[in-house]
Design an enzyme around this catalytic site. Structure first.
Site, mmCIF file in Angstrom:
data_model
loop_
_atom_site.group_PDB
_atom_site.id
_atom_site.type_symbol
_atom_site.label_atom_id
_atom_site.label_comp_id
_atom_site.label_asym_id
_atom_site.label_seq_id
_atom_site.Cartn_x
_atom_site.Cartn_y
_atom_site.Cartn_z
ATOM 1 C CG HIS A 306 -2.041 0.989 1.128
ATOM 2 N ND1 HIS A 306 -1.894 2.317 1.458
ATOM 3 C CD2 HIS A 306 -3.333 0.840 0.733
ATOM 4 C CE1 HIS A 306 -3.045 2.938 1.266
ATOM 5 N NE2 HIS A 306 -3.931 2.075 0.826
ATOM 6 C CG ASP A 363 -7.564 -1.771 -3.218
ATOM 7 O OD1 ASP A 363 -8.695 -1.285 -3.084
ATOM 8 O OD2 ASP A 363 -6.530 -1.100 -3.111
#
Length: 427
Positions: A306, A363
């Site tokens: 991330h 995600d």
């Protein structure tokens, strides 16, 4: 206020105040930098630039902390529902039962979308990407609600918020039903906010709607986990659009467009597209993890690591459990999901990924759940927008109430110096 920061350049010293946040974050206040020194800062992507002071969301990427209005995301995901979380983000406090009931009742009262909006929806071909449809429909709402919000009126501000919270789930559901060729549905006022969204999306005209608590709870958690994430690309877009005193609906439409990109909200769609490509190539997960480790290989592993979190994404820990529960309850056997589990296993055990903290992120897991629920891949980012709605509203409201100036970044010009115009005949 902490001690001042000192900038020294060409023998001159300039002092700038240091601001301290409630979580001990420090920032150098450079509002007077250009006027006092003639210089600006250069920070592509604004990775080191604070655009505002905000009381909404706290994020510590190194420690894997995410809090909404001071509440840990883990506790909210476990104990609150999406509508409670939305109220918290927008108005600053968790609602009591009377406040929550009123909020929900007011939303249900405003949930009707003008019939003429269907004409706009009909104009889109089925092949149109749902994010483009959703952005257009959200912007079109301004035509049916033409008065600007009087931000000094608490009542006007409240009902503007209620209207978009009411109508947005309808637009989300219509966007999917348009793609699937299903008749449009207005839902059921007797249902909860998230359950009603699910019914509007999935109710078949010839079948009775039956709710599944595990599915609804997982969807509720997904929306909570996506509800806000500090000053990301789409949130910054909403704030900077609203800083021109653009209305709430059009500011949200701008945020939807920013969210669309594969480096932002489109990441969960990119994850599923990657998994499908791996399946088409034989489904060898180890092969693709080796490709990910090869710096000379153009393959990019989506859904791992991330930009902000340098530790395990706290949202991923929560949604991983929900993914396991949903897949188990629905009894789904899907080669794509098996590939996802294979990639996850390697990433959590391989020293290359562990050392670099390339853990599966939110995600990665959200795409798996959406696929299991029967949501088309192109709709994944739309669902992200549905979750992010209250965060965008909260950020827009905070920006307007604080009277923040219009956003206007500077630049360092690197083009041609002044040169004479050459007539066309001499070029």
């Amino acid at each position: 206020m902490k001690d001042k920061a000192i900038l020294e350049y060409e023998g001159k010293k300039y002092e700038f105040p240091v601001v301290e946040g409630t979580e001990k974050e420090l920032a150098i206040d450079i509002k007077t930098l250009r006027s006092s020194t003639g210089m600006i800062t250069l920070d592509p992507g604004y990775k080191n630039t604070g655009s505002c002071e905000s009381a909404i969301t706290y994020l510590d990427g190194e420690k894997g902390i995410l809090r909404y209005r001071g509440y840990n995301i883990e506790e909210l995901a476990e104990k609150a529902d999406f509508l409670e979380t939305a109220y918290l983000l927008i108005f600053g406090e968790l609602p009591n039962k009377e406040e929550l009931d009123k909020f929900h009742d007011d939303i249900k009262h405003e949930s009707h979308v003008d019939e003429e909006m269907k004409k706009i929806l009909d104009a889109f071909p089925k092949s149109a990407h749902p994010m483009g449809v959703l952005s257009s429909l959200t912007s079109a709402l301004i035509a049916f609600n033409p008065t600007s919000v009087n931000i000094s009126s608490e009542k006007e501000m409240y009902y503007s918020i209620v209207r978009i919270m009411a109508k947005f789930p309808v637009l989300v559901a219509w966007t999917m039903r348009k793609q699937k060729g299903l008749p449009l549905d207005y839902g059921d006022d007797s249902l909860g906010y998230v359950e009603n969204l699910h019914k509007m999306m999935f109710k078949r005209p010839n079948k009775e709607y039956v709710n599944n608590k595990i599915v609804i709870d997982a969807l509720d958690q997904l929306l909570i986990l996506h509800a806000d994430h500090e000053q990301n690309c789409s949130t910054s877009t909403v704030r900077i659009t609203g800083s021109s005193h653009a209305g709430l609906f059009v500011s949200l439409s701008a945020g939807i467009s920013a969210l669309w990109g594969p480096l932002h909200g489109g990441a969960n769609q990119a994850v599923l597209e990657m998994l499908e490509a791996i399946e088409e190539d034989g489904g060898d997960t180890q092969k693709y993890m080796n490709k990910a480790k090869d710096k000379d290989d153009p393959f990019r592993l989506m859904g791992f690591g991330h930009r902000v979190y340098k530790n395990f994404d706290p949202r991923a820990k929560i949604i991983k459990r929900a993914a396991d529960e949903v897949l188990s309850d629905l009894g789904i056997e899907d080669p794509i999901l098996n590939i996802a589990k294979g990639l996850e296993k390697v990433a959590l055990e391989d020293s290359y990924f562990v050392k670099r903290k390339l853990y599966p992120n939110v995600d990665f897991y959200s795409g798996i759940i959406y696929r299991a629920l029967g949501i088309p891949t192109e709709m994944f980012t739309v669902m992200f927008a549905m979750g992010r709605l209250p965060g965008w509203i909260a950020q827009w409201r905070e920006m307007r109430l604080r009277g923040e100036p219009i956003g206007r970044p500077r630049q360092v010009y690197i083009g041609e110096n002044q040169r004479p115009f050459v007539p066309l005949k001499k070029r």
